[in-house]
Structure formats: structure tokens, C-alpha cells
Design a protein around this motif. Sequence first.
Motif, PDB file in Angstrom:
ATOM      1  N   THR A 117       0.877  -1.172   0.000  1.00 17.76           N
ATOM      2  CA  THR A 117       0.000   0.000   0.000  1.00 17.76           C
ATOM      3  C   THR A 117       0.916   1.223   0.000  1.00 17.76           C
ATOM      4  N   VAL A 118       0.355   2.371  -0.318  1.00 18.89           N
ATOM      5  CA  VAL A 118       1.099   3.615  -0.148  1.00 18.89           C
ATOM      6  C   VAL A 118       0.715   4.158   1.221  1.00 18.89           C
ATOM      7  N   GLY A 119       1.704   4.273   2.093  1.00 20.94           N
ATOM      8  CA  GLY A 119       1.438   4.634   3.489  1.00 20.94           C
ATOM      9  C   GLY A 119       1.730   3.495   4.452  1.00 20.94           C
ATOM     10  N   HIS A 120       2.177   2.364   3.917  1.00 18.92           N
ATOM     11  CA  HIS A 120       2.596   1.227   4.779  1.00 18.92           C
ATOM     12  C   HIS A 120       3.873   1.649   5.517  1.00 18.92           C
ATOM     13  N   ILE A 121       3.894   1.447   6.824  1.00 17.16           N
ATOM     14  CA  ILE A 121       5.107   1.746   7.595  1.00 17.16           C
ATOM     15  C   ILE A 121       5.616   0.492   8.286  1.00 17.16           C
ATOM     16  N   ALA A 122       6.899   0.541   8.661  1.00 11.47           N
ATOM     17  CA  ALA A 122       7.521  -0.513   9.463  1.00 11.47           C
ATOM     18  C   ALA A 122       8.032   0.138  10.748  1.00 11.47           C
ATOM     19  N   PHE A 123       8.092  -0.659  11.808  1.00 11.44           N
ATOM     20  CA  PHE A 123       8.555  -0.185  13.115  1.00 11.44           C
ATOM     21  C   PHE A 123       9.852  -0.913  13.449  1.00 11.44           C
ATOM     22  N   HIS A 124      10.932  -0.180  13.588  1.00 11.33           N
ATOM     23  CA  HIS A 124      12.245  -0.779  13.864  1.00 11.33           C
ATOM     24  C   HIS A 124      12.667  -0.462  15.292  1.00 11.33           C
ATOM     25  N   MET A 125      12.921  -1.515  16.078  1.00 15.07           N
ATOM     26  CA  MET A 125      13.424  -1.364  17.447  1.00 15.07           C
ATOM     27  C   MET A 125      14.862  -1.862  17.464  1.00 15.07           C
ATOM     28  N   PRO A 126      15.834  -0.988  17.213  1.00 10.75           N
ATOM     29  CA  PRO A 126      17.222  -1.451  17.030  1.00 10.75           C
ATOM     30  C   PRO A 126      17.807  -2.111  18.274  1.00 10.75           C
ATOM     31  N   ASP A 127      17.440  -1.639  19.467  1.00 13.29           N
ATOM     32  CA  ASP A 127      18.052  -2.222  20.667  1.00 13.29           C
ATOM     33  C   ASP A 127      17.541  -3.627  20.951  1.00 13.29           C
ATOM     34  N   ALA A 128      16.372  -3.955  20.409  1.00 11.74           N
ATOM     35  CA  ALA A 128      15.839  -5.312  20.536  1.00 11.74           C
ATOM     36  C   ALA A 128      16.073  -6.124  19.259  1.00 11.74           C
ATOM     37  N   ALA A 129      16.677  -5.505  18.235  1.00 11.18           N
ATOM     38  CA  ALA A 129      16.939  -6.160  16.946  1.00 11.18           C
ATOM     39  C   ALA A 129      15.652  -6.713  16.333  1.00 11.18           C
ATOM     40  N   LEU A 130      14.599  -5.898  16.355  1.00 13.84           N
ATOM     41  CA  LEU A 130      13.302  -6.295  15.794  1.00 13.84           C
ATOM     42  C   LEU A 130      12.859  -5.262  14.765  1.00 13.84           C
ATOM     43  N   VAL A 131      12.264  -5.741  13.657  1.00 15.02           N
ATOM     44  CA  VAL A 131      11.556  -4.831  12.767  1.00 15.02           C
ATOM     45  C   VAL A 131      10.239  -5.492  12.372  1.00 15.02           C
ATOM     46  N   PHE A 132       9.181  -4.703  12.432  1.00 12.05           N
ATOM     47  CA  PHE A 132       7.834  -5.185  12.125  1.00 12.05           C
ATOM     48  C   PHE A 132       7.480  -4.703  10.730  1.00 12.05           C
ATOM     49  N   THR A 133       7.471  -5.638   9.784  1.00 10.74           N
ATOM     50  CA  THR A 133       7.391  -5.283   8.363  1.00 10.74           C
ATOM     51  C   THR A 133       6.036  -5.602   7.737  1.00 10.74           C
ATOM     52  N   ALA A 134       5.191  -6.394   8.413  1.00  4.83           N
ATOM     53  CA  ALA A 134       3.856  -6.764   7.896  1.00  4.83           C
ATOM     54  C   ALA A 134       3.948  -7.238   6.451  1.00  4.83           C
ATOM     55  N   ASP A 135       3.334  -6.498   5.514  1.00  2.00           N
ATOM     56  CA  ASP A 135       3.221  -6.967   4.130  1.00  2.00           C
ATOM     57  C   ASP A 135       4.185  -6.228   3.200  1.00  2.00           C
ATOM     58  N   SER A 136       5.315  -5.758   3.775  1.00  3.10           N
ATOM     59  CA  SER A 136       6.390  -5.240   2.906  1.00  3.10           C
ATOM     60  C   SER A 136       7.385  -6.384   2.721  1.00  3.10           C
ATOM     61  N   LEU A 137       8.474  -6.400   3.451  1.00  2.00           N
ATOM     62  CA  LEU A 137       9.400  -7.547   3.408  1.00  2.00           C
ATOM     63  C   LEU A 137       8.806  -8.700   4.206  1.00  2.00           C
ATOM     64  N   MET A 138       8.704  -9.874   3.581  1.00  2.00           N
ATOM     65  CA  MET A 138       8.176 -11.067   4.247  1.00  2.00           C
ATOM     66  C   MET A 138       9.219 -12.171   4.141  1.00  2.00           C
ATOM     67  N   ALA A 139       9.005 -13.252   4.870  1.00  2.00           N
ATOM     68  CA  ALA A 139       9.937 -14.377   4.821  1.00  2.00           C
ATOM     69  C   ALA A 139       9.950 -14.938   3.400  1.00  2.00           C
ATOM     70  N   LEU A 140      11.067 -14.821   2.723  1.00  2.00           N
ATOM     71  CA  LEU A 140      11.284 -15.256   1.343  1.00  2.00           C
ATOM     72  C   LEU A 140      10.374 -14.551   0.346  1.00  2.00           C
TER      73      LEU A 140
END
Length: 257
Positions: A117-140
Motif C-alpha cells: 500500500t502507499v502509506g505502509h510503515i515498518a517499526f524498527h526497534m534497534p536495541d531489541a533487533a526487531l523490525v515489524f514489516t507486515a506486508d512489505s518484506l516477508m519471509a522469502l
Amino acid sequence: MTKTSPVELVVVPCRTDNYAFLVHNHETGQTALVDAPEVAPIQAALAARGWQLSDILITHHHDDHIAGVDALRGSARVIGAAADAHRLPALDLAVAEGDMVTVCGQMTQILDVSGHTVGHIAFHMPDAALVFTADSLMALGCGRLFEGTPAQMWDSMQKLRALPDETLICSGHEYTAANARFAASLDPDNPDLMSRIEGITAARAAGQFTVPSILSVEKRTNPFLRADDPELKAVLGMADISDVDVFAEVRSRKDKF
Ligand code: ZN
Ligand code: FE
């Protein structure tokens, strides 16, 4: 999660193939939910741990990511993209690319990852080494291009690829087995891909999640992160084609696969 992080990640399967995530900070007692596909499994996961939501993070406007927000919000702070505020549940905090927000005691960086979508965001928590990507980057894989252009999604892929290698990619669906069949059709002689697929097949046979995945592994195996990789270009017969056109070709082949 790094050894020093007080943060615990819980994956909550919802609907047929969606994932929601809980992030809990054992020092502050706060809990964030990333996306709300469905109410009951999220309520059950919270109740089982005695946790209450302090924040709800929304990645994008599709119903399978927001359907449960209003039923779950209580007094939690709801955070989503300013660009999508008109089509998201009411936001307490509207954010955009580059913003930094503290969530569960974790510095959280907002990335615009438009494409699906246009407006899709991801949330990156660098100190926990987590990024929440939903339907942008997915496993494979990556999300289908419903609203954005190949150039937008390729730009989003490059942003996510630039995160630290150990980052856990918390994506929104269990699509990995189907993504693996497609990746194998493109790149059957990639040993990293073939050994990853063995692991995926075993995990799914045992009823295990394949999400989250690790960025370092995605970088070697996910064709949507490799549109500028000379080896993948050669395999596709596109050695002289621009990166964005290779990305567009891979995405359109997946759509027809
Ligand atoms: Zn979606
Ligand atoms: Fe989705």
C-alpha cells in the motif's frame, strides 16, 4: 532480541495465516501490540501472561491488520501512519518516515515501506533487533503491489536490507512455503536457498511458525532483496537490466506463479 534487552516477543497467530506480535518489556511492564487481525487470540495471549496493552502499532490499512484495533484499544496509545490517518482507526499518534517514538521503553524508528500500500510503515526497534514489516518484506517474499509501484517497493526493500544483519523480520503472514516454491523456481542452484527450504518444510510439517526470520538469511535467499545481485540477474537472463526492472519482473512472475 539481544541478551541485554528486557524485551520479550510473542508471535500470535490470527485468522488463517496472519500474525500479530506482542512486545513486552519486563522492566517497565508495558506491552505493545503490532497489528490487530483478530480480537480473541490477542486477548487470550495477553490474559495468559497477565499483560495489558500500552500501545497498538498499525502497519497499514488493510482489514486483516486493523480489524481488532477498536475492540482491543482500551487506554492503549494507537500509533499509525499520518499519511493513512483517514483510513485507519483513530490514531493517538500519527507518525512518518524518520520519526522516533519510545514504545515499551524501546526507541522505535518509523520507516516508510510503501509498495503493498502507499502509506505502509515498518517499526524498527534497534536495541531489541526487531523490525515489524507486515506486508512489505516477508519471509522469502514481499507483499503484492496493490497500490505502489515496483520502484517504491524496491526502495522499501533496500531500506529494510540496510538494517543490521541480526535483525528479526516480523512479517504479517505465514506465506513462507508458497514463497519458497516460487524462489526455488527462480534460483534452484542457490545452496543457501535450498538449505533454507529444507528447514521451512520441516518447520511447517511440525506445525511451527517460519516468522520471524533473520535479515542475514533473507539477504542471501529472498529474491525480492536480490534485484541488484549479479548472480540472480544472470540466472534470470537479465544481466544488463536495471535493478528496478529486475525487481518488477520478479514481482510480476510471482503474481503469475
Ligand atoms: Zn495487507
Ligand atoms: Fe495482510
